[in-house]
Design an enzyme around this catalytic site. Structure first.
Site, mmCIF file in Angstrom:
data_model
loop_
_atom_site.group_PDB
_atom_site.id
_atom_site.type_symbol
_atom_site.label_atom_id
_atom_site.label_comp_id
_atom_site.label_asym_id
_atom_site.label_seq_id
_atom_site.Cartn_x
_atom_site.Cartn_y
_atom_site.Cartn_z
ATOM 1 N N ALA A 46 0.826 -1.204 0.000
ATOM 2 C CA ALA A 46 0.000 0.000 0.000
ATOM 3 C C ALA A 46 0.863 1.258 0.000
ATOM 4 C CB ALA A 46 -0.930 -0.007 1.215
ATOM 5 N N ASN A 47 1.955 1.246 0.755
ATOM 6 C CA ASN A 47 2.850 2.399 0.766
ATOM 7 C C ASN A 47 3.401 2.680 -0.630
ATOM 8 O OD1 ASN A 47 2.481 2.509 3.527
ATOM 9 N ND2 ASN A 47 4.465 1.606 4.037
ATOM 10 N N GLU A 143 5.786 -9.254 1.732
ATOM 11 C CA GLU A 143 4.866 -9.322 2.861
ATOM 12 C C GLU A 143 3.605 -10.111 2.518
ATOM 13 O OE1 GLU A 143 5.988 -5.451 5.595
ATOM 14 O OE2 GLU A 143 4.318 -5.254 4.206
ATOM 15 N N ALA A 278 24.334 5.724 4.394
ATOM 16 C CA ALA A 278 24.834 7.071 4.167
ATOM 17 C C ALA A 278 25.661 7.179 2.894
ATOM 18 C CB ALA A 278 25.670 7.520 5.360
ATOM 19 N N GLY A 280 24.763 6.107 0.011
ATOM 20 C CA GLY A 280 23.904 6.224 -1.142
ATOM 21 C C GLY A 280 23.452 4.882 -1.676
ATOM 22 N N THR A 304 9.650 6.045 8.146
ATOM 23 C CA THR A 304 8.714 5.005 7.750
ATOM 24 C C THR A 304 8.350 5.125 6.276
ATOM 25 O OG1 THR A 304 7.750 5.264 9.942
ATOM 26 C CG2 THR A 304 6.594 3.838 8.397
ATOM 27 N N ASP A 308 9.865 2.234 0.508
ATOM 28 C CA ASP A 308 8.760 2.025 -0.422
ATOM 29 C C ASP A 308 8.689 3.161 -1.429
ATOM 30 O OD1 ASP A 308 8.041 -0.311 0.976
ATOM 31 O OD2 ASP A 308 6.935 0.887 2.442
#
Length: 488
Positions: A46-47, A143, A278, A280, A304, A308
């Site tokens: 969904a994200n 998931e 960090a 990249g 969060t 995604d």
């Protein structure tokens, strides 16, 4: 370069994150009182669908929820973003997937119940082949059942479409799946696992980083500036609430990275994009050499869903005809913006915001709740800068229709109790007493806490105007409510 609207299909999970904040996490057999609860739409699938839609893609979602309130809320959140949810089935005998997250003093405990996500089957893919046929590219994660992911990848490739696999959370994969993957996007830890080789080789370059309890990697320089993160390991549940960090040292070794990525290509993956915290992101060029794309320095509010966002942005850029390096640069910019706002789905940037970020190098301007939440008399004409209008003074509407104020029924819960309204109605000389009593009600009624979180979430995206019908611009409970929303 392809300028038509990208078409993206996402096959994956939908979860409701239930975040309970308390002074301490209860032990087995112990009952404690919590401070507040949040219900945050999530799930990697969904994200990614929301991210793709906000970045301008025509987006469809295939997945499953239960026939419950959580399921309806998750679908409503997707519909609001313009995502086609006709491919999301509702199961009467299975609950919507949830992640129960208990947060106390920087520590957390997380319990995930996949629920309906475990019921996404190959039959669902067959039922919605039209969505795959219409798509330019398909996004997959882990998931939902692996066998369904494998089937979806195979069917998608048979249709001549591109496939991106975000291999998180890390799970055992059938070796045959790699031949159906155009782009696989592991982070460093996932790369090691899927490549099946040890990370013993190091060089002299050490980078001190911090890892939270979900594995999200962020780095800080000596001034405390937060540097763009390991954006593919920031999935639901809400990793931004995982504040317990442990420092460790990681080693950058391009030879090892090259060997591991080459191993995945030998297994069959057409291309590997690895995020390196960090440092990249990295990919292999035409001759098999490691090429890196730098991250971005931003002020982090909530990590969060940033991974995604990275995957959705990568998909869109590739569909639009950008080179792999350009697509990774775009994905890095989008995911950097995603961490500057609260909430996985709420924090996803728009295409215009990414373009502005790429042009100026500055992230979204920060605003305070005080700046975002305002009060205004209901009789004044609405204006665009009002944002989301909430009628909170329901005592003397003077014929004002509900429709004129864009009221949601659940907002009624923030009004003072009938007893309090009756006692203090139109008595400005007792406003201080009314204010104290109303603040006490707001702090003690559970429904107020839930609705206040909804208002604050809205205010993080756009202005909120609390409308009042009282005669005096100061002595009204919209002002009391505003003060409580800001101070809490």
């Amino acid at each position: 370069m392809k300028m038509t609207q990208p078409k993206v299909a996402v096959i994956g999970s939908l979860n409701m994150d239930i975040v309970v904040e308390a002074r301490q996490i209860p032990q087995i057999g112990e009952t404690l009182l919590g401070d507040r609860v949040r219900f945050i739409p999530g799930g990697k699938g969904a994200n990614q669908a929301v991210a793709a839609a906000r970045l301008g893609a025509s987006t469809s979602m295939i997945g499953a929820v239960g026939a419950d309130n959580f399921g309806e809320d998750l679908l409503a959140a997707l519909r609001k973003e313009g995502v086609d949810v006709s491919g999301v089935k509702r199961l009467a005998d299975t609950a919507t997937g949830v992640a129960s997250i208990y947060v106390a003093d920087g520590d957390n405990s997380i319990l995930v119940v996949p629920g309906a996500n475990d019921q996404v089957t190959p039959a669902d893919i067959d039922q919605h082949l039209d969505k795959l046929k219409e798509a330019d590219i398909v996004l997959l994660q882990l998931e939902i059942p692996v066998q369904t992911v494998f089937y979806a990848a195979r069917i998608t490739k048979s249709l001549g479409k591109k496939v991106i696999l975000n291999p998180a959370p890390a799970r055992e994969l059938p070796q045959e799946i790699y031949e159906y993957i155009d782009y696989i996007t592991p982070n460093r830890t996932e790369l090691v696992r899927y490549a099946g080789i040890g990370a013993g080789m190091t060089d002299a370059t050490d980078t001190t980083v911090a890892t939270d309890t979900t594995g999200t990697t962020v780095a800080t320089d000596t001034t405390g500036t937060t540097v763009a993160t390991d954006v593919t390991d920031m999935s639901s549940p809400s990793s931004a609430l995982n504040k317990s960090n442990t420092a460790h040292t990681t080693h950058t070794n391009s030879d090892f990275i090259r060997m591991a990525m080459q191993r995945l290509k030998e297994l069959g993956a057409a291309q590997v994009v690895t995020t390196l915290g960090a440092e990249g992101s990295a990919f292999l060029d035409e001759v098999g050499e490691v090429r890196t794309v730098a991250g971005h320095v931003v002020s982090v509010v909530d990590t969060t869903g940033a991974g995604d966002c990275f995957n959705a942005a990568l998909a869109i850029a590739l569909v639009q005809g950008q080179s792999l390096k350009e697509a990774i640069q775009y994905a890095s910019q989008a995911s950097a913006l995603a961490v500057t706002k609260f909430g996985a789905q709420a924090g996803m940037p728009t295409a215009d915001e990414v373009r502005q970020f790429a042009k100026t190098g500055s992230s979204r301007p920060t605003t305070t709740l005080g700046e975002q939440i305002r009060v205004k008399r209901i009789y004044e004409p609405p204006a665009p800068e009002d944002g989301y209008r909430i009628l909170v003074d329901r005592l003397w509407p003077r014929g004002m229709a509900k429709a004129d104020a864009a009221i949601d029924e659940w907002m009624k819960g923030i009004a003072p109790s009938p007893e309090l309204r009756k006692e203090f109605a139109h008595r400005m000389e007792r406003y201080a007493d009314f204010s104290a009593n109303y603040l006490r009600e707001l702090s003690s009624r559970p429904e107020c806490a839930v609705l206040a979180d909804r208002i604050r979430d809205i205010a993080r995206e756009r202005p909120v105007t609390l409308l009042y019908a009282a005669k005096d611009p100061v002595y009204n409970h919209a002002n009391v409510l505003r003060r409580w929303l800001i101070d809490e």
